[in-house]
Design a protein around this motif. Structure first.
Motif, PDB file in Angstrom:
ATOM      1  N   SER A 221       0.815  -1.218   0.000  1.00  9.76           N
ATOM      2  CA  SER A 221       0.000   0.000   0.000  1.00  9.76           C
ATOM      3  C   SER A 221       0.847   1.266   0.000  1.00  9.76           C
ATOM      4  O   SER A 221       0.364   2.340  -0.368  1.00  9.76           O
ATOM      5  N   SER A 222       2.110   1.161   0.388  1.00 14.92           N
ATOM      6  CA  SER A 222       2.984   2.335   0.386  1.00 14.92           C
ATOM      7  C   SER A 222       3.518   2.652  -1.010  1.00 14.92           C
ATOM      8  O   SER A 222       4.008   3.756  -1.248  1.00 14.92           O
ATOM      9  N   VAL A 248      -4.886  -3.029  -2.971  1.00 14.03           N
ATOM     10  CA  VAL A 248      -4.116  -4.214  -2.551  1.00 14.03           C
ATOM     11  C   VAL A 248      -5.020  -5.442  -2.509  1.00 14.03           C
ATOM     12  O   VAL A 248      -4.631  -6.539  -2.945  1.00 14.03           O
ATOM     13  N   ASN A 249      -6.245  -5.272  -2.012  1.00 10.89           N
ATOM     14  CA  ASN A 249      -7.182  -6.398  -1.974  1.00 10.89           C
ATOM     15  C   ASN A 249      -7.527  -6.888  -3.383  1.00 10.89           C
ATOM     16  O   ASN A 249      -7.622  -8.103  -3.632  1.00 10.89           O
ATOM     17  N   ALA A 250      -7.734  -5.939  -4.300  1.00  7.52           N
ATOM     18  CA  ALA A 250      -8.033  -6.322  -5.687  1.00  7.52           C
ATOM     19  C   ALA A 250      -6.870  -7.106  -6.294  1.00  7.52           C
ATOM     20  O   ALA A 250      -7.075  -8.096  -7.007  1.00  7.52           O
ATOM     21  N   ARG A 251      -5.661  -6.675  -5.997  1.00  5.74           N
ATOM     22  CA  ARG A 251      -4.481  -7.383  -6.504  1.00  5.74           C
ATOM     23  C   ARG A 251      -4.403  -8.800  -5.925  1.00  5.74           C
ATOM     24  O   ARG A 251      -4.083  -9.759  -6.636  1.00  5.74           O
ATOM     25  N   CYS A 252      -4.687  -8.938  -4.627  1.00  4.75           N
ATOM     26  CA  CYS A 252      -4.639 -10.261  -3.990  1.00  4.75           C
ATOM     27  C   CYS A 252      -5.629 -11.227  -4.636  1.00  4.75           C
ATOM     28  O   CYS A 252      -5.288 -12.381  -4.932  1.00  4.75           O
ATOM     29  N   ILE A 253      -6.862 -10.760  -4.860  1.00  4.55           N
ATOM     30  CA  ILE A 253      -7.874 -11.631  -5.459  1.00  4.55           C
ATOM     31  C   ILE A 253      -7.486 -12.004  -6.882  1.00  4.55           C
ATOM     32  O   ILE A 253      -7.580 -13.175  -7.291  1.00  4.55           O
ATOM     33  N   THR A 259      -5.054 -17.140 -13.968  1.00  2.33           N
ATOM     34  CA  THR A 259      -4.049 -18.066 -14.506  1.00  2.33           C
ATOM     35  C   THR A 259      -2.918 -17.324 -15.215  1.00  2.33           C
ATOM     36  O   THR A 259      -1.959 -17.952 -15.658  1.00  2.33           O
ATOM     37  N   GLU A 260      -3.047 -16.008 -15.343  1.00  3.19           N
ATOM     38  CA  GLU A 260      -2.015 -15.216 -15.998  1.00  3.19           C
ATOM     39  C   GLU A 260      -0.944 -14.810 -14.985  1.00  3.19           C
ATOM     40  O   GLU A 260      -1.031 -15.107 -13.795  1.00  3.19           O
ATOM     41  N   ALA A 261       0.078 -14.111 -15.500  1.00  2.00           N
ATOM     42  CA  ALA A 261       1.188 -13.696 -14.640  1.00  2.00           C
ATOM     43  C   ALA A 261       0.691 -12.732 -13.567  1.00  2.00           C
ATOM     44  O   ALA A 261      -0.204 -11.906 -13.822  1.00  2.00           O
ATOM     45  N   PRO A 262       1.240 -12.804 -12.345  1.00  2.00           N
ATOM     46  CA  PRO A 262       0.824 -11.882 -11.272  1.00  2.00           C
ATOM     47  C   PRO A 262       1.074 -10.425 -11.652  1.00  2.00           C
ATOM     48  O   PRO A 262       2.050 -10.107 -12.345  1.00  2.00           O
ATOM     49  N   LEU A 263       0.190  -9.549 -11.189  1.00  2.46           N
ATOM     50  CA  LEU A 263       0.319  -8.117 -11.470  1.00  2.46           C
ATOM     51  C   LEU A 263       1.006  -7.409 -10.312  1.00  2.46           C
ATOM     52  O   LEU A 263       0.837  -7.773  -9.152  1.00  2.46           O
ATOM     53  N   THR A 264       1.772  -6.382 -10.646  1.00  2.00           N
ATOM     54  CA  THR A 264       2.356  -5.523  -9.632  1.00  2.00           C
ATOM     55  C   THR A 264       1.328  -4.471  -9.228  1.00  2.00           C
ATOM     56  O   THR A 264       0.281  -4.314  -9.869  1.00  2.00           O
ATOM     57  N   MET A 265       1.636  -3.722  -8.168  1.00  2.00           N
ATOM     58  CA  MET A 265       0.728  -2.664  -7.727  1.00  2.00           C
ATOM     59  C   MET A 265       0.536  -1.612  -8.800  1.00  2.00           C
ATOM     60  O   MET A 265      -0.577  -1.131  -9.030  1.00  2.00           O
ATOM     61  N   LEU A 266       1.610  -1.235  -9.498  1.00  2.00           N
ATOM     62  CA  LEU A 266       1.504  -0.220 -10.548  1.00  2.00           C
ATOM     63  C   LEU A 266       0.626  -0.704 -11.684  1.00  2.00           C
ATOM     64  O   LEU A 266      -0.200   0.056 -12.218  1.00  2.00           O
ATOM     65  N   GLU A 267       0.754  -1.961 -12.074  1.00  3.50           N
ATOM     66  CA  GLU A 267      -0.066  -2.504 -13.151  1.00  3.50           C
ATOM     67  C   GLU A 267      -1.533  -2.562 -12.752  1.00  3.50           C
ATOM     68  O   GLU A 267      -2.424  -2.292 -13.573  1.00  3.50           O
TER      69      GLU A 267
END
Length: 356
Positions: A221-222, A248-253, A259-267
């Motif tokens: 979140s920082s 952050v919660n949206a990214r976690c879910i 099934t795709e590559a994990p997203l970073t916070m910026l993405e």
């Protein structure tokens, strides 16, 4: 509707309740959950402002969170001073009970640090079919003295049970570590560290693995934080909830179920902005080919060397100062931009004068 102004958080309570309700409805926490506090930086005058030297933001608004191991914030409560305590529990224990109330009676394991843990809290959770594991302060009431006062050498461990289900354990690593658990005994497991193999209690291993969830949530979140110094306190809480915790919660879910590559916070933030802007945000205007006689001069950054900025004297400033008889080598502007066609260093003003 009449507002209770005696509650200092009344301006933000409705938003907190609505968002927390959404957080809870979208995700079912796994077996292990974590309780800890976070700080929203705030240096202004506020009755509920607190000081916590162990946090990156020492002064600010304290927020109690219940998170999962994968950093999803499931429950969120603002510290607002004095509050009603549950019978038999102290204030930190009451905070834990309130945060995890909807998750009790389901066999979950709660992880907490020594600010919250106590023997009464362990008994309360066990009565609600839940377990507790966490570090413990040695001055808590009801602890076995032959554990708290024992002298141990490095690697040694001593444990005793209270009421046949509460394990109080002391293990000496670099210093004494006191633990309380209702789901562990005194079992130890060999783990590999940078110093080699060492034996570590299972309670300590599980605590370390789970406790990082809320620390990672605060770290994520920082990144690219939208908080501004000039915001009033309740607007800061709103921004923290909407643009930090919710993202952050949206990214976690997404990262857990996609099934795709994990997203970073910026993405994640970029995708949310594109969705809010609509289809027009995804349409790119084709670049116009340079026409005959149109200038192709463009100001760009000088290529870096070893990832460090390279600075040069502005060519035009240097020439002007020499004509005026000034010491050009020391007075000319140092810049890290150059013309892509001329390969000469220019400041912005000189570039506009020469090529525009």
């Amino acid at each position: 509707m009449q507002v209770d102004n005696s509650n200092i958080t009344h301006k933000i309570d409705s938003l907190v309740q609505k968002l927390v309700g959404k957080f809870r409805s979208l995700y079912v926490p796994p077996e292990v959950i974590v309780v800890d506090e976070s700080m929203i930086k705030f240096y202004g005058r506020l009755r509920i402002k607190t000081y916590n030297p162990s946090k990156a933001s020492s002064y600010g608004i304290k927020v109690y969170k219940l998170c999962t191991v994968n950093s999803y914030t499931w429950s969120y409560e603002i510290y607002a001073g004095a509050s009603i305590q549950y019978e038999g529990l102290d204030k930190p224990g009451t905070v834990v009970a309130k945060l995890c109330e909807p998750l009790l009676d389901q066999g979950r394991v709660l992880i907490a640090d020594n600010y919250y843990t106590s023997v009464p809290l362990a008994k309360y959770l066990k009565d609600r079919k839940s377990d507790l594991c966490g570090t413990l302060r040695k001055n808590r009431v009801g602890l076995p003295l032959n554990v708290t006062k024992s002298k141990l050498k490095k690697g040694q461990c001593v444990a005793r049970q209270k009421d046949n289900y509460i394990t109080v354990l002391k293990w000496h690593d670099k210093r004494d570590v006191l633990m309380i658990s209702t789901c562990h005994g005194d079992e130890m497991t060999s783990v590999r560290t940078r110093l080699g193999e060492t034996l570590k209690p299972n309670a300590v291993i599980d605590y370390n693995d789970a406790k990082k969830g809320i620390d990672v949530a605060d770290q994520l979140s920082s990144y690219h934080s939208p908080l501004h110094k000039s915001l009033t306190w309740f607007k800061k809480v709103a921004v923290d909830l909407l643009f930090r915790v919710a993202v952050v919660n949206a990214r976690c879910i997404y990262n857990e179920y996609s099934t795709e590559a994990p997203l970073t916070m910026l993405e994640v933030q970029e995708q949310i902005i594109r969705h809010l802007l609509g289809p027009s945000a995804n349409v790119t205007t084709p670049a116009r080919p340079p026409s005959q006689g149109l200038s192709t001069h463009k100001l760009t950054e000088i290529p870096r060397r070893n990832n460090m900025l390279v600075r040069k004297r502005c060519t035009n400033c240097y020439t002007k100062l020499r004509k005026e008889g000034m010491p050009a080598a020391s007075k000319a502007k140092q810049v890290h931009t150059e013309c892509i066609q001329c390969h000469k260093a220019f400041c912005l003003d000189c570039f506009n004068n020469v090529h525009c």
